[in-house]
Design an enzyme around this catalytic site. Structure first.
Site, PDB file in Angstrom:
ATOM      1  N   CYS A 110      42.352  44.550  42.057  1.00  0.00           N
ATOM      2  CA  CYS A 110      43.484  43.698  41.682  1.00  0.00           C
ATOM      3  C   CYS A 110      43.692  42.488  42.582  1.00  0.00           C
ATOM      4  O   CYS A 110      43.644  41.360  42.104  1.00  0.00           O
ATOM      5  CB  CYS A 110      44.763  44.527  41.626  1.00  0.00           C
ATOM      6  SG  CYS A 110      44.728  45.708  40.268  1.00  0.00           S
ATOM      7  N   ASP A 144      38.875  54.061  23.842  1.00  0.00           N
ATOM      8  CA  ASP A 144      37.971  53.231  24.638  1.00  0.00           C
ATOM      9  C   ASP A 144      36.693  53.035  23.843  1.00  0.00           C
ATOM     10  O   ASP A 144      36.263  53.920  23.103  1.00  0.00           O
ATOM     11  CB  ASP A 144      37.669  53.873  26.001  1.00  0.00           C
ATOM     12  CG  ASP A 144      37.306  52.822  27.043  1.00  0.00           C
ATOM     13  OD1 ASP A 144      38.134  52.549  27.934  1.00  0.00           O
ATOM     14  OD2 ASP A 144      36.200  52.251  26.941  1.00  0.00           O
ATOM     15  N   GLU A 171      51.759  46.409  34.870  1.00  0.00           N
ATOM     16  CA  GLU A 171      51.707  47.704  35.549  1.00  0.00           C
ATOM     17  C   GLU A 171      51.589  47.482  37.058  1.00  0.00           C
ATOM     18  O   GLU A 171      50.823  46.648  37.503  1.00  0.00           O
ATOM     19  CB  GLU A 171      50.501  48.493  35.020  1.00  0.00           C
ATOM     20  CG  GLU A 171      50.377  49.875  35.604  1.00  0.00           C
ATOM     21  CD  GLU A 171      51.694  50.644  35.539  1.00  0.00           C
ATOM     22  OE1 GLU A 171      52.244  50.807  34.441  1.00  0.00           O
ATOM     23  OE2 GLU A 171      52.185  51.078  36.603  1.00  0.00           O
ATOM     24  N   PHE A 172      52.357  48.274  37.814  1.00  0.00           N
ATOM     25  CA  PHE A 172      52.375  48.101  39.270  1.00  0.00           C
ATOM     26  C   PHE A 172      51.796  49.301  40.013  1.00  0.00           C
ATOM     27  O   PHE A 172      51.912  49.388  41.225  1.00  0.00           O
ATOM     28  CB  PHE A 172      53.806  47.836  39.749  1.00  0.00           C
ATOM     29  CG  PHE A 172      54.407  46.578  39.154  1.00  0.00           C
ATOM     30  CD1 PHE A 172      54.102  45.338  39.700  1.00  0.00           C
ATOM     31  CD2 PHE A 172      55.234  46.646  38.045  1.00  0.00           C
ATOM     32  CE1 PHE A 172      54.627  44.172  39.143  1.00  0.00           C
ATOM     33  CE2 PHE A 172      55.773  45.486  37.497  1.00  0.00           C
ATOM     34  CZ  PHE A 172      55.468  44.243  38.045  1.00  0.00           C
ATOM     35  N   LEU A 173      51.206  50.262  39.269  1.00  0.00           N
ATOM     36  CA  LEU A 173      50.719  51.462  39.951  1.00  0.00           C
ATOM     37  C   LEU A 173      49.622  51.126  40.954  1.00  0.00           C
ATOM     38  O   LEU A 173      48.913  50.139  40.808  1.00  0.00           O
ATOM     39  CB  LEU A 173      50.213  52.490  38.936  1.00  0.00           C
ATOM     40  CG  LEU A 173      49.007  52.170  38.039  1.00  0.00           C
ATOM     41  CD1 LEU A 173      47.692  52.286  38.775  1.00  0.00           C
ATOM     42  CD2 LEU A 173      49.004  53.093  36.842  1.00  0.00           C
ATOM     43  N   GLY A 201      40.755  44.465  49.421  1.00  0.00           N
ATOM     44  CA  GLY A 201      39.727  44.481  48.375  1.00  0.00           C
ATOM     45  C   GLY A 201      40.341  45.084  47.134  1.00  0.00           C
ATOM     46  O   GLY A 201      41.550  44.965  46.917  1.00  0.00           O
ATOM     47  N   LYS A 225      41.046  39.455  42.464  1.00  0.00           N
ATOM     48  CA  LYS A 225      40.977  38.719  41.191  1.00  0.00           C
ATOM     49  C   LYS A 225      42.342  38.119  40.814  1.00  0.00           C
ATOM     50  O   LYS A 225      42.410  37.039  40.226  1.00  0.00           O
ATOM     51  CB  LYS A 225      40.439  39.606  40.075  1.00  0.00           C
ATOM     52  CG  LYS A 225      41.447  40.512  39.409  1.00  0.00           C
ATOM     53  CD  LYS A 225      40.869  41.193  38.167  1.00  0.00           C
ATOM     54  CE  LYS A 225      41.806  42.245  37.604  1.00  0.00           C
ATOM     55  NZ  LYS A 225      43.097  41.753  37.131  1.00  0.00           N
TER      56      LYS A 225
HETATM   57  N1  LIG Z   1      43.388  49.385  38.585  1.00  0.00           N
HETATM   58  C1  LIG Z   1      44.611  49.149  39.033  1.00  0.00           C
HETATM   59  O1  LIG Z   1      45.033  49.657  40.074  1.00  0.00           O
HETATM   60  C2  LIG Z   1      45.542  48.237  38.258  1.00  0.00           C
HETATM   61  C3  LIG Z   1      46.909  48.214  38.579  1.00  0.00           C
HETATM   62  C4  LIG Z   1      47.760  47.397  37.855  1.00  0.00           C
HETATM   63  C5  LIG Z   1      47.244  46.608  36.835  1.00  0.00           C
HETATM   64  N2  LIG Z   1      45.930  46.614  36.552  1.00  0.00           N
HETATM   65  C6  LIG Z   1      45.443  45.795  35.440  1.00  0.00           C
HETATM   66  O2  LIG Z   1      45.236  46.625  34.310  1.00  0.00           O
HETATM   67  C7  LIG Z   1      44.112  46.163  33.549  1.00  0.00           C
HETATM   68  C8  LIG Z   1      43.096  47.258  33.395  1.00  0.00           C
HETATM   69  O3  LIG Z   1      42.584  47.579  34.663  1.00  0.00           O
HETATM   70  P1  LIG Z   1      41.728  48.890  34.944  1.00  0.00           P
HETATM   71  O4  LIG Z   1      41.535  48.959  36.407  1.00  0.00           O
HETATM   72  O5  LIG Z   1      42.347  50.031  34.219  1.00  0.00           O
HETATM   73  O6  LIG Z   1      40.363  48.462  34.223  1.00  0.00           O
HETATM   74  P2  LIG Z   1      39.106  49.391  33.882  1.00  0.00           P
HETATM   75  O7  LIG Z   1      37.932  48.494  33.912  1.00  0.00           O
HETATM   76  O8  LIG Z   1      39.136  50.625  34.722  1.00  0.00           O
HETATM   77  O9  LIG Z   1      39.372  49.844  32.371  1.00  0.00           O
HETATM   78  C9  LIG Z   1      39.336  49.010  31.264  1.00  0.00           C
HETATM   79  C10 LIG Z   1      38.817  49.822  30.082  1.00  0.00           C
HETATM   80  O10 LIG Z   1      38.995  49.079  28.886  1.00  0.00           O
HETATM   81  C11 LIG Z   1      37.915  49.375  28.006  1.00  0.00           C
HETATM   82  N3  LIG Z   1      37.872  48.366  26.950  1.00  0.00           N
HETATM   83  C12 LIG Z   1      37.613  47.047  27.052  1.00  0.00           C
HETATM   84  N4  LIG Z   1      37.736  46.452  25.843  1.00  0.00           N
HETATM   85  C13 LIG Z   1      38.097  47.421  24.974  1.00  0.00           C
HETATM   86  C14 LIG Z   1      38.398  47.438  23.572  1.00  0.00           C
HETATM   87  N5  LIG Z   1      38.365  46.337  22.837  1.00  0.00           N
HETATM   88  N6  LIG Z   1      38.723  48.600  23.006  1.00  0.00           N
HETATM   89  C15 LIG Z   1      38.770  49.732  23.727  1.00  0.00           C
HETATM   90  N7  LIG Z   1      38.509  49.783  25.042  1.00  0.00           N
HETATM   91  C16 LIG Z   1      38.189  48.637  25.665  1.00  0.00           C
HETATM   92  C17 LIG Z   1      36.716  49.421  28.941  1.00  0.00           C
HETATM   93  O11 LIG Z   1      35.621  50.128  28.356  1.00  0.00           O
HETATM   94  C18 LIG Z   1      37.310  50.135  30.170  1.00  0.00           C
HETATM   95  O12 LIG Z   1      37.138  51.534  30.086  1.00  0.00           O
HETATM   96  C19 LIG Z   1      43.606  44.921  34.286  1.00  0.00           C
HETATM   97  O13 LIG Z   1      44.189  43.781  33.723  1.00  0.00           O
HETATM   98  C20 LIG Z   1      44.110  45.135  35.691  1.00  0.00           C
HETATM   99  O14 LIG Z   1      44.290  43.911  36.373  1.00  0.00           O
HETATM  100  C21 LIG Z   1      45.062  47.439  37.225  1.00  0.00           C
END
Ligand SMILES: NC(=O)c1ccc[n+]([C@@H]2O[C@H](COP(=O)([O-])OP(=O)(O)OC[C@H]3O[C@@H](n4cnc5c(N)ncnc54)[C@H](O)[C@@H]3O)[C@@H](O)[C@H]2O)c1
Length: 435
Positions: free
Chosen positions: A263, A30, A151-153, A260, A266
């Site tokens: 996911c 990260d 990812e579907f978690l 809310g 957006k």
């Molecule tokens: N949160 C959920 O429940 C969920 C479930 C399924 C899918 N998703 C999808 O997964 C993706 C990530 O979601 P999230 O909730 O984990 O996001 P998040 O904001 O919690 O985490 C994203 C991380 O990526 C890091 N980051 C960004 N650019 C980077 C780079 N170039 N190098 C290294 N690190 C970098 C950020 O610092 C951040 O820590 C999104 O597309 C989301 O739609 C999320």
């Protein structure tokens, strides 16, 4: 297998820890040094049940590493996952892909030998093509395949969802890449988890279609709940009555204050934009977005109405702020709109959430964050259950009544039954239950 996970947020950290637990060697990367320092110090930057232990176990067994420096991990990886955020782009509602593309550029210069680049972030149809083009342009010699693996978690149940998913979706035409993906998910494969191998674009769309469908289901039952209130019916019984039909299914039929989280809001918006750009409108999804947005604000009206129509100078206690229980995620939580509107109407807000108060402090002002549910309720003119954390399911109602200025309880999650509340002398309203 050696895995590099770019982005160590909810999805990256959970996926990384679970892949390590499957036996792979995983480096979570990260660019946020605070996050990485915390993880290297044994702290988990998010609230997710079971994650602390899972991370600690795999760190101890030398399969899970955290760094801000992607170089070695990406160079040595069989698979590099992109799990960065794809938030709504300011101004137009499309998914903001700048983090994904920046990660692709970074990866391109580093990969050595055949590498599978996996997009785990939720991305619009065609993003995989663009990621491939970026890598090809930056490093024309690179041997790689770009795979979509959405990812579907669910937050709050993320580890179980990752380790026991209903299905794994893999989008690619590349046979070598499919082999790598099967190997990565081998423990699931042995459990007979369906692995759907499809084209990349289809895989990208599956994720949005899944989230949009679930949002439709929630919004549908929310509207039926409003109708129940008007016609003297009970939405919980309607949900049961329709949910037992296998074609409908009982999940996601709980009426509440509107969806809310990080996911659904957006992703529904991004899907609507994808469809509009493709000239194929999704009117159902568009309506869902509108109905849900309006609903969050309507919840504040419900509170105000129940308190007699005027809350100026009154104190309202909110129990739960996170968009759902077992998470500290405040992104697009209905509580944000509710608080804003109650404050605009002149109310003072006190609140308690078991995990999300730190995050809530970043998106709400003038809220008194309390030490527990009873502290929040003290001298309030009404209490509102906004998030159905388990600890709010068995409140000591005599104590609640004694602490409140007026015995009003507004239950936006239908945690209690109207009869039970009446027995305890509380004036009570909930969602979609005329009885
Ligand atoms: N949160 C959920 O429940 C969920 C479930 C399924 C899918 N998703 C999808 O997964 C993706 C990530 O979601 P999230 O909730 O984990 O996001 P998040 O904001 O919690 O985490 C994203 C991380 O990526 C890091 N980051 C960004 N650019 C980077 C780079 N170039 N190098 C290294 N690190 C970098 C950020 O610092 C951040 O820590 C999104 O597309 C989301 O739609 C999320």
């Amino acid at each position: 297998m050696r895995v590099a996970m770019i982005g160590t947020g909810y999805v990256g950290l959970v996926s990384g820890a679970c892949f390590a637990d499957f036996g792979h060697v995983v480096t979570c990367i990260d660019k946020d040094a605070t996050k990485i320092d915390a993880l290297n110090g044994g702290e988990i930057p998010i609230y997710e049940p079971g994650l602390q232990q899972l991370v600690a176990k795999n760190v101890d067994e030398d399969r899970l590493f955290f760094t801000t420096d992607s170089r070695d991990a990406v160079r040595n990886a069989d698979a590099v996952f992109i799990a960065v955020g794809t938030p709504t782009r300011r101004g137009d509602g499309h998914a903001d892909l700048s983090y994904v593309y920046a990660a692709a550029e970074e990866i391109a210069g580093l990969i050595e030998g055949f590498t599978v680049v996996v997009t785990k972030s939720t991305v619009p149809v065609g993003t995989g093509d663009e990621v491939e083009a970026i890598i090809r342009k930056t490093n024309p010699e690179a041997e790689f395949a770009v795979v979509s693996n959405p990812e579907f978690l669910r937050e709050g149940a993320a580890i179980n969802d990752f380790k026991r998913p209903d299905r794994v979706v893999v989008g690619t035409d590349n046979e070598e890449a499919v082999k790598v993906m099967r190997e990565l998910y081998r423990p699931l494969y042995l459990n007979e988890t369906p692995i759907i191998v499809t084209k990349r674009r289809t895989s990208e769309l599956i994720k949005y279609a899944a989230n949009a469908f679930l949002a439709v289901k929630i919004t549908f039952i929310n509207e039926i709940a409003d109708l129940c209130e008007k016609v003297g019916a009970n939405v919980q019984e309607v949900s049961r009555g329709i949910g037992l039909d296998n074609r409908i299914g009982s999940k996601f039929l709980h009426a509440g204050p509107g969806y809310g989280g990080s996911c659904f809001p957006k992703d529904t918006l991004a899907l609507s934009k994808i469809a509009a750009t493709a000239g194929s409108d999704l009117k159902i999804v568009d309506s869902v977005i509108e109905v849900n947005e309006t609903r969050k604000r309507k919840m504040a009206d419900k509170v105000i109405d129940f308190m007699g129509g005027d809350v100026a100078g009154k104190t309202i206690a909110l129990l739960g702020l996170a968009f759902k229980p077992n998470t500290d995620d405040m992104r697009e939580a209905p509580s944000i709109e509710i608080v804003k509107k109650l404050q605009a109407a002149g109310a003072k807000v006190r609140a308690f959430d078991p995990a999300a108060m730190e995050e809530a402090g970043k998106v709400m002002t003038d809220v008194l964050f309390c030490d527990g549910p009873y502290h929040a309720i003290e001298n309030a003119d009404a209490v509102v259950i906004v998030t159905e954390w388990d600890q709010f399911r068995a409140l000591d109602l005599e104590r609640v009544k004694a602490l409140l200025n007026a015995p009003l309880l507004i239950d936006l999650r239908n945690v209690y039954s109207p009869d039970y509340m009446a027995e305890h002398g509380l004036e009570y309203t909930s969602i979609g239950r005329a009885y």
